[in-house]
Design a protein around this motif. Structure first.
Motif, mmCIF file in Angstrom:
data_model
loop_
_atom_site.group_PDB
_atom_site.id
_atom_site.type_symbol
_atom_site.label_atom_id
_atom_site.label_comp_id
_atom_site.label_asym_id
_atom_site.label_seq_id
_atom_site.Cartn_x
_atom_site.Cartn_y
_atom_site.Cartn_z
ATOM 1 N N ALA A 12 0.849 -1.189 0.000
ATOM 2 C CA ALA A 12 0.000 0.000 0.000
ATOM 3 C C ALA A 12 0.885 1.239 0.000
ATOM 4 O O ALA A 12 1.703 1.421 0.899
ATOM 5 N N MET A 13 0.734 2.080 -1.011
ATOM 6 C CA MET A 13 1.576 3.257 -1.129
ATOM 7 C C MET A 13 0.996 4.419 -0.343
ATOM 8 O O MET A 13 -0.236 4.542 -0.210
ATOM 9 N N PRO A 14 1.848 5.291 0.188
ATOM 10 C CA PRO A 14 1.341 6.435 0.960
ATOM 11 C C PRO A 14 0.600 7.445 0.093
ATOM 12 O O PRO A 14 -0.270 8.155 0.577
ATOM 13 N N SER A 15 0.941 7.500 -1.188
ATOM 14 C CA SER A 15 0.261 8.426 -2.096
ATOM 15 C C SER A 15 -0.931 7.742 -2.744
ATOM 16 O O SER A 15 -1.010 6.511 -2.798
ATOM 17 N N GLY A 16 -1.857 8.550 -3.237
ATOM 18 C CA GLY A 16 -3.037 8.012 -3.902
ATOM 19 C C GLY A 16 -3.454 8.877 -5.060
ATOM 20 O O GLY A 16 -2.723 9.777 -5.484
ATOM 21 N N ASN A 17 -4.628 8.617 -5.580
ATOM 22 C CA ASN A 17 -5.153 9.356 -6.725
ATOM 23 C C ASN A 17 -6.317 10.220 -6.268
ATOM 24 O O ASN A 17 -7.228 9.738 -5.587
ATOM 25 N N TRP A 18 -6.287 11.485 -6.689
ATOM 26 C CA TRP A 18 -7.211 12.485 -6.169
ATOM 27 C C TRP A 18 -7.903 13.246 -7.296
ATOM 28 O O TRP A 18 -7.309 13.508 -8.342
ATOM 29 N N LEU A 19 -9.164 13.593 -7.041
ATOM 30 C CA LEU A 19 -9.908 14.490 -7.917
ATOM 31 C C LEU A 19 -9.614 15.909 -7.453
ATOM 32 O O LEU A 19 -9.835 16.244 -6.282
ATOM 33 N N VAL A 20 -9.104 16.744 -8.353
ATOM 34 C CA VAL A 20 -8.589 18.058 -7.967
ATOM 35 C C VAL A 20 -9.250 19.149 -8.804
ATOM 36 O O VAL A 20 -9.439 18.993 -10.013
ATOM 37 N N ARG A 21 -9.586 20.242 -8.145
ATOM 38 C CA ARG A 21 -10.120 21.399 -8.876
ATOM 39 C C ARG A 21 -9.666 22.685 -8.199
ATOM 40 O O ARG A 21 -9.179 22.679 -7.056
ATOM 41 N N ASN A 22 -9.841 23.780 -8.908
ATOM 42 C CA ASN A 22 -9.404 25.083 -8.427
ATOM 43 C C ASN A 22 -10.572 25.802 -7.757
ATOM 44 O O ASN A 22 -11.566 26.117 -8.418
ATOM 45 N N PRO A 23 -10.503 26.096 -6.470
ATOM 46 C CA PRO A 23 -11.631 26.736 -5.779
ATOM 47 C C PRO A 23 -11.841 28.194 -6.178
ATOM 48 O O PRO A 23 -12.893 28.758 -5.930
ATOM 49 N N GLU A 24 -10.827 28.799 -6.799
ATOM 50 C CA GLU A 24 -10.938 30.209 -7.160
ATOM 51 C C GLU A 24 -11.820 30.421 -8.389
ATOM 52 O O GLU A 24 -12.303 31.514 -8.643
ATOM 53 N N VAL A 25 -11.996 29.374 -9.161
ATOM 54 C CA VAL A 25 -12.838 29.465 -10.345
ATOM 55 C C VAL A 25 -14.259 29.076 -9.966
ATOM 56 O O VAL A 25 -14.481 28.015 -9.379
ATOM 57 N N LYS A 26 -15.220 29.910 -10.325
ATOM 58 C CA LYS A 26 -16.611 29.610 -10.014
ATOM 59 C C LYS A 26 -17.011 28.312 -10.699
ATOM 60 O O LYS A 26 -16.908 28.183 -11.916
ATOM 61 N N MET A 27 -17.447 27.344 -9.933
ATOM 62 C CA MET A 27 -17.749 26.029 -10.454
ATOM 63 C C MET A 27 -19.119 26.002 -11.115
ATOM 64 O O MET A 27 -20.134 26.306 -10.492
ATOM 65 N N ARG A 28 -19.122 25.651 -12.395
ATOM 66 C CA ARG A 28 -20.392 25.483 -13.087
ATOM 67 C C ARG A 28 -21.105 24.248 -12.555
ATOM 68 O O ARG A 28 -20.487 23.292 -12.099
ATOM 69 N N ALA A 29 -22.427 24.254 -12.659
ATOM 70 C CA ALA A 29 -23.207 23.133 -12.153
ATOM 71 C C ALA A 29 -22.855 21.835 -12.870
ATOM 72 O O ALA A 29 -22.813 20.766 -12.260
ATOM 73 N N ASP A 30 -22.569 21.921 -14.197
ATOM 74 C CA ASP A 30 -22.249 20.690 -14.927
ATOM 75 C C ASP A 30 -20.892 20.130 -14.511
ATOM 76 O O ASP A 30 -20.690 18.913 -14.484
ATOM 77 N N ILE A 31 -19.946 21.013 -14.145
ATOM 78 C CA ILE A 31 -18.647 20.541 -13.665
ATOM 79 C C ILE A 31 -18.806 19.882 -12.305
ATOM 80 O O ILE A 31 -18.210 18.825 -12.034
ATOM 81 N N GLU A 32 -19.600 20.491 -11.440
ATOM 82 C CA GLU A 32 -19.886 19.886 -10.136
ATOM 83 C C GLU A 32 -20.494 18.495 -10.317
ATOM 84 O O GLU A 32 -20.155 17.548 -9.593
ATOM 85 N N GLU A 33 -21.380 18.369 -11.310
ATOM 86 C CA GLU A 33 -22.036 17.088 -11.539
ATOM 87 C C GLU A 33 -21.049 16.039 -12.031
ATOM 88 O O GLU A 33 -21.088 14.877 -11.600
ATOM 89 N N VAL A 34 -20.135 16.416 -12.900
ATOM 90 C CA VAL A 34 -19.133 15.467 -13.378
ATOM 91 C C VAL A 34 -18.215 15.037 -12.230
ATOM 92 O O VAL A 34 -17.874 13.861 -12.114
#
Length: 290
Positions: free
Chosen positions: A257-279
């Motif tokens: 088991a590795m200490p690192s993993g895979n993450w979903l990442v986004r930029n909080p400074e950009v206003k998130m569109r509803a379709d991006i939130e859904e994806v």
């Protein structure tokens, strides 16, 4: 103000740097290899620096070329995105996802049909990442990154952990004598991730000593394992389909088991569109469904 090089030269430079090969860049751009080489020479003369080392097979960026690539790539992508935003098809709202090629091919692609079925009106564009600097250049709406989960100025959601264990093709497994698979040639991966030495410590055995071949991509390494080239210390999450299809088989129950993993990442400074939130929601939800 310095006179900028022609855009064609910069496009040729970026493609050549990405492929590390003038011939492959020429195929992508619809040019001849000679034309690519000439444009690079003109760009080097314009900038008064050498951008590439010419090797027997392909080319390699010099220090100056490596420093120049991120700026060129970022500028070209910014220009492409601005052009699409201003003059592209209205209402298309394409969502860009940037992730390593192995994640795209082996983890995300099997989930795309399900995501598209859930939201058929969403258009996705998948950009493969080859090195960390590419994330900044692409400036995607959503990223999938490997690491600790901490990136400055980013919001990260854990997707799945990385777990390693040895696999090989069923045909190669039949050649194992007295269970001593460590005598088989092994497949190695270039990079900073944990490898055979760390797994061997976990398993309390000696690691394989004979290297069959080394790859810089997990996709090609897994293909080599399927073809019987050698034993691969495989990512179990990325090998799930290959294991289910019996294209490869596990050689040990021991997992690293590795200490690192895979993450979903986004930029909080950009206003998130509803379709991006859904994806983002669909990608996160798909972890437990496949």
């Amino acid at each position: 103000m310095a006179i900028l090089p022609p855009l064609d030269w910069l496009r040729t430079f970026e493609a050549s740097a990405r492929h590390e090969n003038f011939t492959e860049a020429a195929l992508e751009l619809g040019l001849t290899q000679a034309a690519v080489s000439q444009q690079i020479r003109k760009l080097e003369a314009h900038l008064r620096v050498t951008l590439f080392h010419r090797l027997a097979r392909g080319v390699e960026l010099t220090a100056e070329g490596d420093a120049y690539v991120p700026s060129v790539r970022s500028s070209l992508n910014a220009l492409a995105r601005s052009t699409e935003d201003l003059f592209g098809k209205k209402g298309s709202n394409v969502i860009t996802i940037a992730c390593p090629a192995s994640i795209a091919s082996l983890w995300l692609v099997p989930r795309l049909a399900w995501i598209r079925e859930a939201r058929p009106n969403i258009s996705l564009s998948i950009s493969a990442i080859h090195r960390p600097a590419d994330y900044d250049a692409i400036n995607a709406d959503i990223e999938i990154r490997f690491g600790s989960g901490s990136w400055e100025g980013k919001i990260s959601t854990h997707l799945f952990s990385e777990v390693l264990s040895p696999v090989c093709s069923p045909e190669l497994a039949e050649k194992i004598v007295e269970g001593k698979w460590q005598k088989l040639p092994c497949i190695r991966l270039a990079g900073r991730r944990s490898g055979w030495s760390e797994w061997a410590i976990e398993a309390q055995v000696s690691p394989p000593r004979k290297t069959a071949v080394r790859f810089d991509s997990f996709i090609t390494a897994l293909d080599a394992a399927k073809a019987g080239v050698g034993v691969l210390l495989a990512s179990l999450p990325l090998s799930k389909i290959a294991l289910a299809k019996k294209e490869v088989v596990r050689l040990s129950p021991v997992e690293l088991a590795m200490p690192s993993g895979n993450w979903l990442v986004r930029n909080p400074e950009v206003k998130m569109r509803a379709d991006i939130e859904e994806v983002c929601r669909l990608i996160s939800h798909s972890v437990g469904n496949f």
